[in-house]
Structures are given as C-alpha cells and as structure tokens.
Design a protein around this motif. Structure first.
Motif, PDB file in Angstrom:
ATOM      1  N   GLN A  23      20.709  21.499  53.865  1.00 47.19           N
ATOM      2  CA  GLN A  23      20.036  20.408  54.325  1.00 47.19           C
ATOM      3  C   GLN A  23      20.219  19.094  53.869  1.00 47.19           C
ATOM      4  O   GLN A  23      20.418  18.888  52.786  1.00 47.19           O
ATOM      5  N   THR A  25      19.310  15.214  54.390  1.00 47.09           N
ATOM      6  CA  THR A  25      18.318  14.035  55.379  1.00 47.09           C
ATOM      7  C   THR A  25      18.721  12.652  54.658  1.00 47.09           C
ATOM      8  O   THR A  25      18.299  12.507  53.497  1.00 47.09           O
ATOM      9  N   THR A  35      20.755  17.628  64.037  1.00 46.05           N
ATOM     10  CA  THR A  35      21.178  18.801  63.463  1.00 46.05           C
ATOM     11  C   THR A  35      22.488  19.188  63.537  1.00 46.05           C
ATOM     12  O   THR A  35      22.954  19.472  64.876  1.00 46.05           O
ATOM     13  N   SER A  65      20.042  17.090  59.637  1.00 39.92           N
ATOM     14  CA  SER A  65      20.037  18.359  58.861  1.00 39.92           C
ATOM     15  C   SER A  65      21.405  18.996  59.023  1.00 39.92           C
ATOM     16  O   SER A  65      22.058  18.743  60.279  1.00 39.92           O
TER      17      SER A  65
END
Length: 334
Positions: A23, A25, A35, A65
């Motif tokens: 991930q 962010t 994503t 993500s």
C-alpha cells in the motif's frame, strides 16, 4: 469450479497483501482513493510518478493504494475480484483478460499510443566484464551456459523473453521449425524459472547462472542501484510494449483517466525514461540515447498476441507448454 475457487482465493490473498505490504497512500485526507494494480518492474517509476501527479491540479486530494506482482497473476487477481481503478501490465493479453471479464472497455487501446504507456526491449544480462563473451542468442545454447528467465505461465516478461528468442531465429532466416527447436535447446540451459521478471533478475543478481534474459529497463534499474552486472542488447530482439487501462468498475473514472493521461505527460514520461523505460511519447524518447537494434521486431511481426498465445502458451498443446511439461515444470497459471 475448482479453478474458479482457486482464482477467488488468489484474489483474496492479494487483497490481504495489498493492505499488508503493497500500500502507498499520499499524505493528507483526500476524498478520492485510486488503486493501481501493476506488474512488478515499474514500481520505482510509479513511486515517483504518483507524487508528481498529486502535485497537479487533477491530482489534488487523490490518494493511492498500489499492488505489484507478476503480470499474469495480477491480471487474474483483478479478474477474480481484486479492486483496481487503473491496471498497468506487462503485455496486452493481461488487459484483454479483463476485457473478457467485463472489467476493462473493449476500446482501451483506441488512442494514439494504442493503449501503451512504456516500451522496452529484451536484453541479456551478464556478469561484469561479460566473462562468458555473450554477444547474442546463439551464445545462450553453448555448452556450459546456464540461463535464468521467469515462468511464462505466471510472468508476462517471460513471454516477451521467449518471443524475443524465437523471433531472433526467424529474423536470422531460420524456419519456424528451426526456431522452435532453438527454444527447446534454450530451455535445456534454463535452470530457474521464478514467478516474475523482478524475481528472476534478483535470482541472477544473487549469483545464480551466467545469463538472465530480462527487460532493458530492469538491467538499467539494477545498474542504477549499484548492482554488479552488464547487459547486451542483441541485434535481433523484440520491442516490448507495456499497456495501461482504466477499469470500468472504478468509482472515480475521471480521476483514473486523469492519472492515465498524466502517465503520457512529458513529466511522467521523463521519469519512466530515467528509470530505463523507453517513452512512448516520441518527443520525450528523443531526449534519451536508447540504442535501436538493427533487427528490432514487434509481436505483430510474429502474428500478434492472439496467434502467439494460442501457438506457444496454450497449456494443453502450446509449443512452450510442451517444452515445460517435458522438463517437469507446471504450466498451471498461478
């Protein structure tokens, strides 16, 4: 049914992996979260491109993500339910799988770049100083030479590698039968088949074998990191074309499209170029000194991916599947 369940399990596992370790962010609480599901090798490029996009007007408030892995496995995971707003894979068939699944539009490649975001070529990574004197494909089947390339039933990079090897023989004037025989000889020298191109090159960097068949950008990236290797660009090699697409299932189609558009911007294409990829925007490509092999060819020169996939990679009767089965290597997609 068993295969469908295995795909669903794979998708679930990859979702867990995405949350646990894949991930990325952005700082700040944006209202839009995208994503990106991608193949393994361009991670370093996206690590710089995503923050650059977030500094643009279109990218303000957008968080990301990311999930990276072997191209084929990533594609199958998305087809089985792994959420994705943007997919970036190693080769077009991995996008086409999502078209058939109703996740990507049929016209994903109907733009001036034919759906592609970067190019590369297949090269031969060798030990520093090239002690085995590797100059081209024929050297890979000499006695004593050991070769690393990924598993073509998990890795898109492996399929590019195999078609580069096969096409090199056709370019040299060999018949299709002679080119297929070359593949059989080549695989007699392949000792390790990892799941992805990134894993395969790492195996080579860890000291295994004499040559790694790999992407030019992977070799450049490794050298930029200070790894000890050289690489040879064969006279006959294939142009690698890497696709990107927005999914039909995204909740933020405008922002996802804005991100894909940014990937073709001069800023993003320069980042790709600096990471070893050949930009698809010609004005940016001209700013880099990438060699043009005299015998460069494309997948279309070999009949296109539909023909190639059926002839070489059909798990029941494909040329490569038969070679792998004879070696005791599984041809099940993972």
């Amino acid at each position: 049914m068993r295969k469908i369940l295995s795909y669903l399990l794979l998708g679930a596992l990859l979702v867990v992996g995405l949350v646990g370790c894949g991930q990325q962010t952005a700082a700040g609480g944006g209202d839009v979260k995208l994503t990106l599901v991608a193949y393994s090798t361009p991670k370093e490029a996206y690590d710089e491109i995503i923050p650059a996009f977030q500094k643009t007007e279109a990218g303000k408030g957008v968080t990301f993500s990311t999930s990276y892995g072997a191209s084929g496995a990533q594609s199958r995971a998305v087809a089985s339910g792994l959420q994705a707003d943007v997919v970036a894979f190693s080769l077009a068939p991995d996008i086409d799988r999502l078209v058939k699944a109703g996740i990507v539009s049929q016209d994903w490649h109907k733009d001036q770049y034919k759906g592609m975001v970067t190019d590369s070529v297949v090269v031969l990574a060798v030990r520093p100083g090239n002690p085995k004197h590797i100059k081209g494909w024929d050297d890979l089947i000499k006695p004593g030479i050991e070769v690393v390339t990924p598993n073509p039933f998990t890795s898109g990079g492996a399929r590019w590698n195999i078609m580069a090897a096969y096409g090199s023989q056709i370019k040299a004037g060999k018949s299709e039968q002679e080119a297929e025989q070359y593949l059989k000889q080549l695989f007699d020298h392949v000792q390790v088949q990892d799941n992805s191109g990134r894993e395969s090159l790492q195996t080579f960097l860890n000291g295994k074998d004499d040559v790694a068949i790999t992407y030019e950008n992977e070799a450049i990236n490794a050298k930029q990191k200070g790894e000890k290797l050289d690489y040879v660009v064969p006279d006959q090699t294939i142009l690698i074309e890497n696709p990107v697409a927005v999914t039909k299932t995204t909740k933020h189609p405008d922002k996802a499209k804005a991100f894909v558009d940014f990937l073709r911007s001069e800023e993003a294409q320069k980042i790709f170029g600096q990471k070893g990829y050949r930009p698809v925007v010609k004005s940016v490509l001209s700013q880099f000194d990438y060699p043009t092999p005299s015998g460069l060819f494309t997948i279309d020169d070999l009949g296109g991916w539909d023909t190639v996939t059926q002839k070489f990679f059909d798990p029941e009767k494909g040329v490569v599947a038969e070679i792998e089965k004879a070696k005791g290597v599984s041809v099940e997609s993972k």
